[in-house]
Design a protein around this motif. Structure first.
Motif, PDB file in Angstrom:
ATOM      1  N   LEU A 188      15.844  45.551  51.633  1.00 24.58           N
ATOM      2  CA  LEU A 188      15.799  46.138  50.075  1.00 24.58           C
ATOM      3  C   LEU A 188      16.400  44.894  49.518  1.00 24.58           C
ATOM      4  N   ALA A 189      17.801  44.507  49.689  1.00 28.28           N
ATOM      5  CA  ALA A 189      18.638  43.717  48.952  1.00 28.28           C
ATOM      6  C   ALA A 189      17.772  42.500  48.694  1.00 28.28           C
ATOM      7  N   GLY A 190      17.071  41.853  49.793  1.00 34.68           N
ATOM      8  CA  GLY A 190      16.369  40.449  49.703  1.00 34.68           C
ATOM      9  C   GLY A 190      15.056  40.566  48.991  1.00 34.68           C
ATOM     10  N   ARG A 191      14.687  41.769  48.364  1.00 35.25           N
ATOM     11  CA  ARG A 191      13.378  41.817  47.615  1.00 35.25           C
ATOM     12  C   ARG A 191      13.448  42.265  46.199  1.00 35.25           C
ATOM     13  N   ARG A 192      14.397  42.191  45.624  1.00 34.64           N
ATOM     14  CA  ARG A 192      14.933  42.436  44.246  1.00 34.64           C
ATOM     15  C   ARG A 192      15.805  41.449  43.721  1.00 34.64           C
ATOM     16  N   ASP A 193      15.704  41.186  42.448  1.00 36.26           N
ATOM     17  CA  ASP A 193      16.667  40.372  41.772  1.00 36.26           C
ATOM     18  C   ASP A 193      17.957  41.255  41.257  1.00 36.26           C
TER      19      ASP A 193
END
Length: 543
Positions: free
Chosen positions: A277-282
Motif C-alpha cells: 500500500l505504501a508503494g502505491r500512494r504519494d
C-alpha cells in the motif's frame, strides 16, 4: 480513487524519486535512531510499567495463595465461572507462573498492542500529516525507509519488553517465561503491522489510532466471548483473536510453541500488505481521504472544533467504560464468593475497597480501578492541546479572533466533562451487571472524579509550562494506576500509596462518605488548571 496513485515517485522531487527507486531503504538507520530518540521517554515508561505489572504478580499471588492446594482450588473455581473466564481467560496451569500468565497475560498483550500502534502511527501517518515527512523525503531517504524505521522501532520496544518479562519470570520456569515474553512481544508486533496498514488507508493520525484501537478492542471482545463459552480456549472466536493466540500459547502449562507460527504469519502478511500500500500512494495521501467538514455552523466556535476533534475519543471511552462496568458487575457475585473463603485475598480486596462487606469492598475496588483507568482518558484529552500546538495547527487558529483561553477551554471542557460522563456510564454498567445498588454505585463513581480531575489539572500545568514536559503527565497517571494495581497486594506503605490522589478518597460503596478529601482534591484540580492556563497565556507557542 483520487487519493491514490500508481506512480512510485514521491512528491518531494526527482532526486528523491531516484533514491527511492534504486535504494528504497536508504536512510532507515538514521530514521530509526531518530524515532528511538523521540520516544526515549514514552517507550521506556510504557515498557517499564507493563513489565513491572507482569513480573511483580508471582510474588503477590504467592502471598495470597501460598500452597499448591490453594492455587489448584483457585484454578478449579476460575474455570467453573464463565464471567471470570471472559474477563481473564481460562487457567491452564496452577503454578505461580501459570496463574501469572492467566491473570495478566491478555492485559499485557493489550498494553503491548497499544504501545505498538502509538509508535507506528506516530512515525508514519503523524509525520506525513504534519508535513515533516515530505521534508525528510526530499533528502537521501528511500521510499520505504519511514515505514521500515517505524516497524523496527516497534520491534525494538516489543523485543525489550519480551526480554524483561522473560528474565523477570525465569525463576518460575525458563520455557514458560520465554513463551509468555515472546507471546506478549509478538502480540504487540501483530498490531504494529496492523497499524501500519491502517496508516496507509487513513489521512489522519487521529483516525488511524482510533481505528487500530477499535481493532484491539474487537480482538479482546472476541477472546472474551470465546472464553465465556469454553473452558479450554478452543472456541473459534478465541482463535480469531491474536490475544486468543497469546492465551493458547499456554505459557507455564505444556507450551504450544507452534502457536508462535500464527504470529509470524500474521506479521509477515500484514507487513507485506503495508509495504504494498505504501508503494502505491504519494506522501501525505491516503486510500480513504478525509471528508471535508463544514466551514461554518457546527464548527463556528473553538468549542465546536474541539468537539469535532475529540468526539470519537469521547464516544469510544464511553462505550468502553459501559462495557467494562458491565463485565466487572457480572463477576462481582462470583468473585465475592471466590475471595470470601481466603483471608489473604479478602485482606487485599479490603485494602483496595475498604472494610465493608466483601461484596461492597469488591464493588469499591472495581470503582477505584475504573477511576484510575479514566485518568488515562483525561490525560490524553488534555494533551490533545499539545498535539494541536506541536503539529502547528493551533497557530493559524489563534492568529484569528480566537484567544488562547477560549481555544484551550473547548478541549478542557471535553476533558473534564467527559470524565464525568464516562464514570457515570462505567457506574451504570457496573450496577446493571451486578443487578442492584444503582444509587450507591453511581455515587461511588462520581466520588472518583476529583482525583481524576487532579491528574488532569497536573497535565494542564505541565502543558502550560512547556510542550516539552507535557508528556510527563502520562507518568503521573501511570504511577497512580500502578500503585492501585499492585500496591494493595504488595502491602506498599500507606505513605507511598498517598502519592496517588485516589489513595485519599473514601471507599464507596459501603464505606463512610467524607467530604473533606473530595473538596480538597477538587480545589487542587482547579488551582492546577488555573495555573496551567496562566502559564499558557504567557509563553510562546511551539515552533
Amino acid at each position: 480513487m483520487t487519493a491514490t496513485t500508481a506512480s512510485t515517485t514521491s512528491t518531494a522531487g526527482p532526486f528523491s524519486a531516484r533514491v527511492g527507486g534504486s535504494r528504497p531503504l536508504a536512510g532507515t538507520g538514521t530514521l530509526l535512531r531518530f524515532a528511538l530518540r523521540r520516544d526515549r521517554v514514552m517507550m521506556p515508561l510504557w515498557i517499564g510499567v507493563t513489565a513491572l505489572m507482569v513480573v511483580s504478580l508471582p510474588a503477590s499471588l504467592k502471598s495470597v495463595y501460598s500452597t499448591p492446594a490453594e492455587r489448584a482450588a483457585l484454578a478449579r473455581q476460575m474455570l467453573a465461572n464463565g464471567s471470570l473466564r471472559a474477563t481473564y481467560g481460562p487457567v491452564f496451569g496452577d503454578s505461580l507462573g501459570g496463574l501469572t500468565a492467566w491473570r495478566i497475560g491478555a492485559y499485557a498483550g493489550v498494553l503491548a498492542a497499544i504501545m505498538s500502534l502509538i509508535v507506528v502511527v506516530r512515525h508514519t501517518r503523524d509525520e506525513e500529516e504534519s508535513g515533516r515527512q515530505e521534508l525528510v523525503s526530499a533528502a537521501m531517504v528511500g521510499r520505504r525507509a519511514p515505514l521500515t524505521a517505524a516497524l523496527l522501532a516497534a520491534l525494538v520496544a516489543n523485543g525489550v519488553l519480551a526480554l524483561i518479562v522473560t528474565a523477570g519470570l525465569a525463576g518460575q520456569g525458563g520455557s514458560g517465561a520465554l513463551a509468555l515474553g515472546l507471546g506478549i512481544g509478538a502480540t504487540g508486533m501483530v498490531f504494529a503491522t496492523m497499524a501500519a496498514i491502517v496508516a496507509q488507508l487513513t489521512e489522519s493520525a487521529r483516525l488511524a489510532k482510533g481505528l487500530t484501537g477499535g481493532l484491539i478492542g474487537a480482538a479482546f471482545v472476541l477472546r472474551a466471548a470465546g472464553d465465556s463459552a469454553t473452558d479450554d480456549g478452543s472456541s473459534v472466536l478465541t482463535w480469531l483473536s491474536p490475544i486468543g493466540w497469546l492465551e493458547n500459547l499456554r505459557a507455564f502449562a505444556d507450551e504450544r510453541w507452534w502457536v508462535l507460527a500464527l504470529f509470524v504469519a500474521a506479521v509477515a502478511a500484514q507487513g507485506t500488505a503495508a509495504y504494498a500500500l505504501a508503494g502505491r500512494r504519494d506522501v501525505g495521501m491516503s486510500f480513504l481521504p478525509t471528508r471535508p467538514g463544514p466551514a461554518a455552523g457546527r464548527l463556528g466556535s473553538a468549542g465546536a472544533l474541539a468537539w469535532r476533534l475529540q468526539r470519537g475519543s469521547v464516544l469510544g471511552w464511553s462505550l468502553g467504560f459501559l462495557a467494562a462496568g458491565a463485565a466487572f458487575g457480572g463477576i462481582t457475585k462470583g468473585a465475592a464468593d471466590l475471595v470470601g473463603g481466603n483471608a489473604k485475598t479478602r485482606e487485599i480486596i479490603e485494602r483496595m475497597g475498604g472494610q465493608a462487606g466483601i461484596t461492597d469492598a469488591f464493588l469499591a475496588a472495581m470503582v477505584g480501578m475504573l477511576g484510575m483507568v479514566a485518568a488515562l482518558y483525561i490525560v490524553s484529552s488534555v494533551l490533545r492541546l499539545h498535539g494541536e500546538e506541536t503539529s502547528q495547527r493551533a497557530e493559524p487558529l489563534l492568529a484569528a479572533a480566537v484567544g488562547r483561553l477560549r481555544w484551550a477551554g473547548g478541549h478542557l471542557a471535553l476533558a473534564f466533562g467527559g470524565t464525568v460522563l464516562i464514570m457515570l456510564l462505567g457506574g451504570l454498567g457496573l450496577a446493571l451487571g451486578y443487578g442492584s445498588e444503582f444509587g450507591p454505585v453511581l455515587g461511588a463513581c462520581l466520588v472518583q472524579v476529583p482525583a481524576i480531575w487532579t491528574l488532569g489539572g497536573l497535565a494542564v500545568l505541565l502543558y502550560g509550562l512547556s510542550p516539552r514536559i507535557a508528556p510527563g503527565a502520562w507518568a503521573t497517571a501511570g504511577l497512580a494506576l500502578l500503585l492501585g494495581w499492585i500496591g494493595p497486594a504488595l502491602k506498599i506503605p500507606q505513605s507511598v500509596m498517598d502519592l496517588s490522589p485516589f489513595g485519599h478518597l473514601p471507599k464507596l460503596p459501603g464505606g463512610t462518605m467524607t467530604w473533606t478529601p473530595v473538596l480538597v482534591l477538587t480545589a487542587i484540580a482547579v488551582a492546577l488548571t488555573a495555573a496551567g492556563l496562566a502559564c499558557l497565556r504567557r509563553r510562546d507557542l511551539a515552533t
